[in-house]
Design a protein around this motif. Structure first.
Motif, PDB file in Angstrom:
ATOM      1  N   PHE A   1      11.086   5.620   5.266  1.00  0.00           N
ATOM      2  CA  PHE A   1      11.196   5.428   3.750  1.00  0.00           C
ATOM      3  C   PHE A   1      11.336   3.864   4.121  1.00  0.00           C
ATOM      4  O   PHE A   1      10.539   2.715   3.011  1.00  0.00           O
ATOM      5  N   ASN A   2      11.543   3.042   4.687  1.00  0.00           N
ATOM      6  CA  ASN A   2      11.556   1.845   5.424  1.00  0.00           C
ATOM      7  C   ASN A   2      10.296   1.246   4.740  1.00  0.00           C
ATOM      8  O   ASN A   2       9.858   0.129   4.843  1.00  0.00           O
ATOM      9  N   ALA A   3       9.754   1.924   5.909  1.00  0.00           N
ATOM     10  CA  ALA A   3       8.374   1.030   5.752  1.00  0.00           C
ATOM     11  C   ALA A   3       7.707   1.266   5.296  1.00  0.00           C
ATOM     12  O   ALA A   3       6.774   0.158   4.019  1.00  0.00           O
ATOM     13  N   LEU A   4       7.202   2.446   4.004  1.00  0.00           N
ATOM     14  CA  LEU A   4       6.742   3.132   2.940  1.00  0.00           C
ATOM     15  C   LEU A   4       7.676   1.493   1.721  1.00  0.00           C
ATOM     16  O   LEU A   4       6.487   1.261   1.243  1.00  0.00           O
ATOM     17  N   ASN A   5       8.035   1.445   1.584  1.00  0.00           N
ATOM     18  CA  ASN A   5       9.047   1.064   0.583  1.00  0.00           C
ATOM     19  C   ASN A   5       8.711  -0.235   0.864  1.00  0.00           C
ATOM     20  O   ASN A   5       8.342  -1.331  -0.086  1.00  0.00           O
ATOM     21  N   SER A   6       9.131  -1.018   1.570  1.00  0.00           N
ATOM     22  CA  SER A   6       8.399  -2.195   2.375  1.00  0.00           C
ATOM     23  C   SER A   6       6.408  -2.770   2.331  1.00  0.00           C
ATOM     24  O   SER A   6       7.064  -3.683   1.922  1.00  0.00           O
ATOM     25  N   ARG A   7       6.993  -1.840   2.730  1.00  0.00           N
ATOM     26  CA  ARG A   7       4.901  -2.233   2.296  1.00  0.00           C
ATOM     27  C   ARG A   7       4.576  -1.796   0.577  1.00  0.00           C
ATOM     28  O   ARG A   7       3.859  -2.950  -0.001  1.00  0.00           O
ATOM     29  N   CYS A   8       5.307  -1.528  -0.454  1.00  0.00           N
ATOM     30  CA  CYS A   8       5.400  -1.247  -1.301  1.00  0.00           C
ATOM     31  C   CYS A   8       5.638  -2.929  -1.826  1.00  0.00           C
ATOM     32  O   CYS A   8       4.905  -3.032  -2.950  1.00  0.00           O
ATOM     33  N   GLN A   9       7.212  -3.260  -1.559  1.00  0.00           N
ATOM     34  CA  GLN A   9       7.326  -4.316  -1.885  1.00  0.00           C
ATOM     35  C   GLN A   9       6.055  -5.485  -1.495  1.00  0.00           C
ATOM     36  O   GLN A   9       5.683  -6.775  -2.621  1.00  0.00           O
ATOM     37  N   TRP A  10       5.361  -4.967  -0.730  1.00  0.00           N
ATOM     38  CA  TRP A  10       4.554  -6.354  -0.618  1.00  0.00           C
ATOM     39  C   TRP A  10       3.309  -6.462  -1.231  1.00  0.00           C
ATOM     40  O   TRP A  10       2.823  -7.096  -1.619  1.00  0.00           O
ATOM     41  N   ILE A  11       2.935  -5.041  -1.548  1.00  0.00           N
ATOM     42  CA  ILE A  11       1.796  -5.064  -1.988  1.00  0.00           C
ATOM     43  C   ILE A  11       2.262  -5.261  -3.935  1.00  0.00           C
ATOM     44  O   ILE A  11       0.978  -5.997  -4.014  1.00  0.00           O
ATOM     45  N   LEU A  12       2.800  -4.601  -3.710  1.00  0.00           N
ATOM     46  CA  LEU A  12       3.376  -5.211  -5.292  1.00  0.00           C
ATOM     47  C   LEU A  12       3.667  -6.670  -5.532  1.00  0.00           C
ATOM     48  O   LEU A  12       3.549  -7.250  -6.590  1.00  0.00           O
ATOM     49  N   TYR A  13       4.371  -7.017  -4.903  1.00  0.00           N
ATOM     50  CA  TYR A  13       4.733  -8.266  -5.142  1.00  0.00           C
ATOM     51  C   TYR A  13       5.165  -9.413  -4.589  1.00  0.00           C
ATOM     52  O   TYR A  13       4.772 -10.887  -4.536  1.00  0.00           O
ATOM     53  N   GLY A  14       3.731  -9.582  -2.982  1.00  0.00           N
ATOM     54  CA  GLY A  14       3.686 -11.099  -2.376  1.00  0.00           C
ATOM     55  C   GLY A  14       2.371 -10.738  -1.761  1.00  0.00           C
ATOM     56  O   GLY A  14       2.136 -12.213  -1.303  1.00  0.00           O
ATOM     57  N   ALA A  15       1.277  -9.895  -2.069  1.00  0.00           N
ATOM     58  CA  ALA A  15       0.228 -10.020  -1.668  1.00  0.00           C
ATOM     59  C   ALA A  15      -0.923 -10.802  -2.158  1.00  0.00           C
ATOM     60  O   ALA A  15      -1.059 -10.697  -3.741  1.00  0.00           O
TER      61      ALA A  15
END
Lengths: 605, 270
Positions: A560-574
């Motif tokens: 869950f945490n890994a998927l959530n972190s990837r979401c945050q990165w793609i949506l707000y940081g990438a």
């Protein structure tokens, strides 16, 4: 101030009612003295001094004269000292031992009683005395014998004890020092045991500390025998006008005659009492120092002084220090005596340092006895010269009532030019003419002989303003960051309110995880869209699941945490390119596996 | 034409002439003009007149470190070392980083042996700033710390930069505390409040406020002191070297606010 030592020794001498304990200590001291000190004192310098406790005695009264021998004893003390007009008779001797830092020294005092038969000035001549076969000579001492006035009110025989304050003169100039004498009278022979520190007050007069030595004597007043204890001090006025020195207070311990038991045992049962004695007051007529003829170097000294100047070394290089010792001797107020003035103030020729003043406590002048003061000063010649300029002191002589200036003679010197390498090195280095041998030259030192030139540029005109906190502009400037902070906080507040509103809405219409899960389309053209759906899916799972994430199995939690972190990165940081690229197959496979795991866990819950 | 008679032309000419002359006269008396003339007289070696013009410029509202420094130089040339040191120190108050008055004060110290509260170490570094500069630094650092923290916490768009913003916030908080300490040190040791300069050539500090009191120390002209108590004709002062003493009011001049040499403020009773 008390003087237990001198008083105690005096008691031993005169044999008056010696306490038993004191007698034992004295006997032991005398017995042990030769064994402890004889070996060490053999090589020490012997010194003989004559002491006169009071320089003024009345006809019929007695004074004390003593010969002090340091580190030795007289081969034979004279029984009688011959002096014209005076009777000087040996009374006894006293020895004392002092051990300081393991080094012992001894002192022997030979006491004589002095009396005069007629009024006048007398001199006790210099005495030649033998110590271990070697002849030593004392200095002569002068003594004034006077006739006491018949109606002297300060001597009141109706009282068993009283205190008297006397000064030889009461008409003075400002800063003129005069001796003071404080005498305690107690009825009966050898009655006084101890006296304390005198208490004298006057704001317009400087009262110098009284001596530690107490002179004891006896006096007949109206057929009564009195014991006397005398201490001496000095005083000088600092303000003109009539100055009243109020009565002095003095604590005194003496024998209470009313409790004495007669017979041979009386000394053992003697009782003493302590009383505070009050003296008479004294009025001084103080004249101001004349303003006419006051020399520029006058510092306030009143008296009569002589000066001797010594310099060392007399052969030197420019820049070397010369040590100057100036000895000023004479009678008068040494406290007001400033350092003699160096009569060449040219800083280009001589560099002078502040003089250090030393007054020998054993040679203080009280206005009658001569005193001595030494000034030590360092002077550095800055160039060649063949003599040291003179020094000058100025003082007011109260006898002639005139200002006197004394000037020393110039001292011949041989001053060679300064040829030290430090100066030349600096010069060479500054001039850029170094020899090139590789030796290290000192960096040039700045020269502060003259000031810099004026500034001629356009001046920056300023205004005298209040401190920054008191300027309106300062507080006005705070508005900008304040607005910025307000803007940030407002946006944060609005977002918070919006989220809270959404949350409330979401509680009313609960999102079904499975429904959202089915909406996750792997064939999405952009990663951002794909992960947006996954984020919604994760949020729905969190809302629908009763148990918090922390209580879930570790593998599920990690996924869950890994998927959530990837979401945050793609949506707000990438970067934009990553956001718009389609998701890879590996990403979608991993995401699918994690979402399936979540789905199973939700079902089982 | 009837209005162009001789009288009218005469009056118009006079008015025109006056209109042209008034600004010229004003310019001659302006602070900048007095300053320039003072510089010229200094170059000619007329230090007394130069000093008078500088003071005139100052009295007319001209306030600059260059003026104070030049005024100090004129007093130095007239061997009035007390006033010279006073104006050098005033120039340094306006611009603490101006090197010329600092160097001339060293020359003066070499010549008359004046005493001063020479700051050392950190204090010396702080003495190169004005109080307003330190206050500005404190204010700016405080605001930057607050704004970077608020941005890190509340601006979602800058969330990836949160670590950097928090680091910046810590840095600014550190600078804020440094500025507070510097300001405290400044107000304790370097502030101009109660500072004064000995202007008399033969001043002495005495043990009590009476003419016959003993001397504590001779105060060379230009020595810097701090007034502890103002007692009218006498001032109780702090002297460099951890000494205290009484000195006559007429022998010193307060460092700030500046007053012309011949217009010392009257002593105030406590």
């Amino acid at each position: 101030m008390t003087s237990p030592f001198s008083f105690f020794t005096f008691k031993i001498l005169l044999g008056n009612r010696l306490p038993i304990s004191a007698a034992i200590i004295a006997a032991l001291t005398i017995c042990l003295f030769p064994f402890t000190t004889w070996s060490q004192q053999a090589g020490r310098e012997t010194k003989i001094t004559s002491l006169l406790h009071s320089r003024k005695i009345a006809i019929g009264e007695t004074g004390v004269f003593a010969i002090q021998v340091d580190n030795g004893t007289l081969d034979e003390a004279p029984r009688v000292i011959k002096a014209p007009g005076l009777d000087i008779i040996f009374q006894g001797q006293n020895s004392s031992l002092r051990i300081l830092n393991g080094v012992s020294s001894n002192q022997t005092l030979y006491y004589y009683v002095v009396s005069g038969q007629s009024a006048g000035n007398f001199t006790i001549p210099a005495l030649s005395l033998n110590v271990r076969g070697k002849i030593y000579t004392t200095k002569p001492a002068s003594l004034v014998v006077f006739k006491r006035k018949a109606g002297d009110l300060s001597l009141d025989a109706s009282k068993p004890y009283f205190l008297r304050l006397t000064a030889p003169k009461t008409a003075l100039y400002v800063n003129q020092i005069v001796p003071l004498e404080l005498t305690a009278f107690v009825r009966g022979q050898g009655s006084i045991y101890e006296i304390g520190a005198p208490d004298l007050k006057n704001e317009n007069m400087i009262i110098k500390p009284f001596q530690r030595n107490v002179a004891q004597g006896n006096l007949m007043i109206d057929a009564y025998e009195y014991s006397t204890a005398k201490i001496q001090g000095s005083i000088f006025p600092i303000q003109p006008g009539q100055q009243v020195l109020q009565s002095a207070n003095l604590r005194c311990r003496f024998i209470d005659r009313s409790t004495r038991v007669g017979g041979g045992l009386r000394s053992l049962f003697t009782q003493t009492i302590t009383r505070t004695l009050q003296s008479n007051s004294l009025t001084f007529d103080v004249k101001p120092l004349p303003s006419e003829g006051k020399p520029t170097s006058f510092s306030g000294a009143v008296g009569n002084f002589n000066m001797e100047v010594k310099a060392s070394p007399l052969k030197l290089q420019a820049g070397d220090p010369i040590s100057i010792d100036i000895t000023v001797e004479g009678i008068g107020n040494f406290d007001r005596l400033a350092a003699p003035t160096f009569l060449s103030q040219d800083p280009k020729k001589w560099r002078t340092y502040e003089a250090r003043k030393t007054i020998d406590p054993n040679e203080k002048s009280d206005g009658v006895v001569p005193g001595k003061s030494t000034f030590t000063q360092i002077i550095i010649p800055l160039g060649e010269s063949n003599e040291l300029p003179p020094f000058e002191i100025s003082f007011f002589d109260p006898e002639t009532e005139k200002y006197v200036t004394r000037r020393s003679l110039p001292i011949p010197l041989e001053i060679a030019p300064d040829i030290r390498p430090s100066n030349s090195g600096a010069t060479l280095s500054a001039g850029g003419h170094s020899s090139g041998t590789g030796s290290v030259t000192a960096p040039p030192s700045p020269n502060f002989d003259d000031i810099l030139y004026i500034r001629k540029n356009k001046p920056h005109n300023r205004s005298i303003q209040a401190s920054l906190q008191h300027r309106p502009a300062f507080w006005f400037a705070q508005v900008v960051p304040l607005l910025l902070l307000g803007w940030i906080l407002t946006i944060a507040l609005l977002r918070f309110a919006k989220l809270k509103g959404l949350g409330a809405k979401n509680t009313q219409t609960k999102i079904d995880y499975h429904q959202v899960r089915s909406g996750v389309d792997a064939s999405a053209s952009a990663r951002a869209d794909y992960y947006k759906k996954i984020e919604e899916c994760l949020n729905a799972w969190q809302q629908q699941n009763k148990q918090p994430l922390d209580s879930q199995p570790d593998t599920l939690k990690a996924g869950f945490n890994a998927l959530n972190s990837r979401c945050q990165w793609i949506l707000y940081g990438a970067p934009e390119s990553d956001r718009h690229a389609p998701p890879t197959e590996q990403e979608t496979t991993e995401a699918r596996q994690i979402l399936d795991g979540l789905s199973q866990n939700l079902t089982s819950a | 034409m009837p209005f162009l008679n001789t009288n009218f032309i005469q009056w118009a000419s006079i008015c025109l002439l006056l209109a042209l002359l008034v600004p010229a006269l004003q310019a001659a008396d302006s602070p900048a003009e007095a300053y320039q003339k003072g510089n010229e007289l200094y170059e000619e070696g007329k230090y007394d007149q130069s000093a008078r013009l500088y003071q005139k410029s100052f009295q007319q509202g001209h306030l600059s470190e260059e003026l104070f420094y030049n005024l100090g130089n004129t007093f130095f040339k007239q061997e009035n070392y007390g006033e010279a040191a006073l104006w050098y120190r005033r120039a340094l108050i306006l611009n603490p980083r101006m090197p010329e008055p600092r160097q001339n004060l060293r020359t003066l110290k070499n010549r008359v042996g004046l005493l001063d509260f020479e700051p050392k170490g950190v204090n010396q570094f702080i003495s190169h700033f004005r109080e307003s500069e330190l206050t500005s630094l404190l204010t700016i650092c405080t605001w930057l710390a607050v704004l970077s923290l608020a941005t890190a916490l509340f601006v979602k768009r800058l969330r990836p930069w949160r670590a950097l913003l928090i680091t910046a916030c810590c840095l600014f908080i550190g600078l804020t505390f440094t500025a507070i300490l510097a300001l405290r040190t400044y107000r304790k040791h370097i502030t101009v409040d109660h500072r004064a300069v000995i202007t008399a050539a033969d001043a002495i500090a005495q043990t009590s406020p009476v003419p016959d009191a003993k001397t504590v120390i001779e105060l060379p002209p230009g020595s810097e002191v701090r007034i502890v108590t103002d007692s009218g004709p006498w001032q109780y002062i702090d002297i460099p070297g951890e000494l205290r003493g009484w000195v006559k009011t007429e022998n010193l001049a307060p460092l700030w606010p500046p007053t012309p040499a011949d217009q010392k403020p009257p002593a105030q009773n406590p």
